[in-house]
Design a protein around this motif. Sequence first.
Motif, short mmCIF file in Angstrom:
data_model
loop_
_atom_site.label_atom_id
_atom_site.label_comp_id
_atom_site.label_asym_id
_atom_site.label_seq_id
_atom_site.Cartn_x
_atom_site.Cartn_y
_atom_site.Cartn_z
N CYS A 173 0.74 -1.19 0.01
CA CYS A 173 -0.21 -0.07 0.10
C CYS A 173 0.87 1.29 -0.04
CB CYS A 173 -0.88 -0.05 1.29
SG CYS A 173 -2.25 -1.18 1.25
N GLU A 174 1.88 1.35 0.75
CA GLU A 174 2.80 2.33 0.97
C GLU A 174 3.48 2.76 -0.35
OE1 GLU A 174 4.99 1.35 4.18
OE2 GLU A 174 3.38 1.88 5.81
N ARG A 175 3.81 1.60 -1.04
CA ARG A 175 4.53 1.74 -2.48
C ARG A 175 3.21 2.18 -3.46
NH1 ARG A 175 7.09 -3.20 -1.41
NH2 ARG A 175 5.73 -4.23 -2.60
N SER A 176 2.35 2.43 -3.36
CA SER A 176 1.15 2.62 -4.04
C SER A 176 0.56 4.09 -3.76
CB SER A 176 0.11 1.69 -4.43
OG SER A 176 -0.76 1.92 -5.30
N ASN A 177 1.05 4.89 -3.13
CA ASN A 177 0.77 6.18 -2.42
C ASN A 177 -0.22 6.26 -1.57
OD1 ASN A 177 2.78 7.37 -4.44
ND2 ASN A 177 1.22 6.92 -5.90
N ALA A 178 -0.40 5.22 -0.64
CA ALA A 178 -1.22 5.19 0.46
C ALA A 178 -1.07 6.20 1.44
CB ALA A 178 -1.22 3.90 1.17
N VAL A 179 -2.14 7.05 1.64
CA VAL A 179 -1.68 8.28 2.56
C VAL A 179 -1.26 7.49 4.20
CG1 VAL A 179 -3.09 10.10 4.04
CG2 VAL A 179 -3.61 9.79 1.49
N ASP A 180 -1.86 6.34 4.41
CA ASP A 180 -1.56 6.03 5.81
C ASP A 180 -1.99 4.45 5.69
OD1 ASP A 180 -0.53 5.52 8.43
OD2 ASP A 180 -1.24 7.41 9.06
N VAL A 181 -1.79 3.79 6.68
CA VAL A 181 -2.15 2.52 6.89
C VAL A 181 -2.60 2.19 8.44
CG1 VAL A 181 -1.68 -0.13 6.81
CG2 VAL A 181 -0.86 1.34 5.13
N PHE A 182 -3.73 1.99 8.80
CA PHE A 182 -4.25 1.88 9.91
C PHE A 182 -4.76 0.34 10.46
CE2 PHE A 182 -5.07 6.01 8.58
CZ PHE A 182 -4.69 6.84 9.44
N VAL A 183 -3.97 -0.39 11.31
CA VAL A 183 -4.21 -1.55 11.65
C VAL A 183 -5.34 -1.66 12.88
CG1 VAL A 183 -3.08 -3.62 12.45
CG2 VAL A 183 -1.86 -2.29 11.21
N ALA A 184 -6.32 -2.27 12.88
CA ALA A 184 -7.24 -2.44 13.59
C ALA A 184 -7.53 -3.66 14.45
CB ALA A 184 -8.65 -1.77 13.10
N THR A 185 -7.42 -3.72 15.55
CA THR A 185 -7.73 -5.20 16.01
C THR A 185 -8.90 -4.89 17.50
OG1 THR A 185 -5.77 -4.61 17.85
CG2 THR A 185 -5.41 -6.05 15.77
N GLY A 186 -9.45 -6.03 18.09
CA GLY A 186 -10.41 -5.95 19.05
C GLY A 186 -11.52 -4.88 18.87
N ARG A 187 -11.79 -4.11 19.63
CA ARG A 187 -12.85 -2.99 19.48
C ARG A 187 -12.79 -2.19 18.20
NH1 ARG A 187 -17.38 -1.67 21.86
NH2 ARG A 187 -16.69 -2.65 23.83
N GLU A 188 -11.52 -1.75 17.93
CA GLU A 188 -11.27 -0.84 16.55
C GLU A 188 -11.88 -1.66 15.55
OE1 GLU A 188 -7.19 -0.11 16.96
OE2 GLU A 188 -7.38 2.01 17.78
N GLU A 189 -11.20 -2.95 15.24
CA GLU A 189 -11.92 -3.96 14.16
C GLU A 189 -13.46 -4.05 14.28
OE1 GLU A 189 -10.37 -7.86 12.22
OE2 GLU A 189 -10.65 -8.11 14.49
N LYS A 190 -14.12 -4.32 15.22
CA LYS A 190 -15.41 -4.45 15.38
C LYS A 190 -16.10 -3.09 14.91
CE LYS A 190 -15.79 -7.84 18.89
NZ LYS A 190 -16.05 -8.04 20.45
N ASP A 191 -15.46 -1.80 15.23
CA ASP A 191 -16.07 -0.60 14.98
C ASP A 191 -16.15 -0.33 13.42
OD1 ASP A 191 -16.64 -0.19 17.45
OD2 ASP A 191 -15.20 1.43 17.67
N LEU A 192 -14.83 -0.75 12.70
CA LEU A 192 -14.42 -0.60 11.36
C LEU A 192 -15.78 -1.47 10.82
CD1 LEU A 192 -10.87 -1.03 10.64
CD2 LEU A 192 -12.34 0.96 10.08
N LEU A 193 -16.09 -2.89 11.00
CA LEU A 193 -16.91 -3.70 10.33
C LEU A 193 -18.16 -3.14 10.59
CD1 LEU A 193 -15.35 -7.22 11.62
CD2 LEU A 193 -15.05 -6.05 9.47
#
Length: 455
Positions: free
Chosen positions: A298-318
Amino acid sequence: MRVVRAQIAKILRDSGVEPYTDASGYVFDETPETVRIEPCRDVIVVKPRNTEEVARVMRIAYEHNIPVFVRGGGTGLSCGAVPTKTGIVLSTERMKRIEVDAENLCAVCSAGVTLGELINAAESKGLSFPPHPGSESATVAGMVATNAGGVRAMKYGVMRNYVIGLKAVLADGEVLSLGGKMIKNNAGYNLMHLLIGSEGTLAIITEVVLKLLPPFRETLTLAVPFRCVEDAIRIVPKIMIESMPLALEYIEGEAITYGEKASGKRWPPRDKANLMVILDGDSKDDLMRKAERVAEICERSNAVDVFVATGREEKDLLAVRSLIYEGIKNDLIEILDVSVPVAKIPEYIRKCNDVAEKMGFKVINYGHAGDGNIHQHPMKRVGWEKDYEGLRMRFFEIASDLGGTITGEHGIGALKKDHLKHFISEREYRIMQEMKRIFDPKGILNPGKVVDHVR
């Protein structure tokens, strides 16, 4: 019409089938009100408990030329279960038998078993059912009849990939038993796969044997914002080759806002184009190694950032992703679901946006980047009614020109019935009509859907 309904009710009662005359909750599905067809409300509802009772209803319907409309959970988006004529709505809600056969890694389900009930039954035996087409109130037979897909289709396939056997009742009441608990079956033409995706127009699916898999592994979700759709989509094949995610979704920034409104949850910082990558693995260490490799791509393809979500953060994303439609449905005209080759997604979205801008429409896009199934939401505006069909047809033409199709998972139903013949060959359409005639010579199974009936 009331006289006809009374006659149908009497015929059913005389044959030992008790009808329900209040059909108010059985004439619509989840198709947006802006585009749904007007249902025939002069219908009676029957709620059989098993295959034999369905067969009895169909023998009556066939003898008296009564149309029959099968209804599962009512979660469809193409008016596929909406009655179009005076007749019978056959609800599968009482058909609830489910048996998990752990030794053969399969489940035998009656038509009205819901996705949620199937998932719970499989997990209680230490197994899993990977497909997740959407609402867990959708029924097994409904998902099979529409060949439902969903976010996990990229890695685990669609409903067709899990059906190994089924029972179906034909228009004249005869019962077909196709397939079984065996994995391999190469005996003759595969009628089972013909019925999968036939939307209740060829036969009524009453029982399904579904393949189950070992339990799910650990998961981890990445949210990756990009400034343009081209940067986001061009790395999709690279991510799939590197890690084959459980799901790989493309979501526009404004779509996320609607999902946040409906869920009450927050997404990490987003941009114009966003990827949601769900990884699965054998352990947390395995997941982190996969996440690091995906982040590098992703970073090599000009991603602004990469956010890793686990636990509650992952549930919120879903939660945000799963409730985008809930948040947006009051403002949209329709939810389209064209499917194009993955590499063509940016060109498709760009061309559609150009057309929409010229016609004065705003369109919000998201969908399954890993399999090319894009969900588009043309939004309401003053006077949209007179212009919308032209916009819709142009979108279908663009998809077809790019090697795609007009529906990836919602089906044809009544909503796209008149469009289908424009986007497949005349010979292919005639063959479909001939199949309909062979299975349903009187045209009583879900009339007004998919193809025109010919005698």
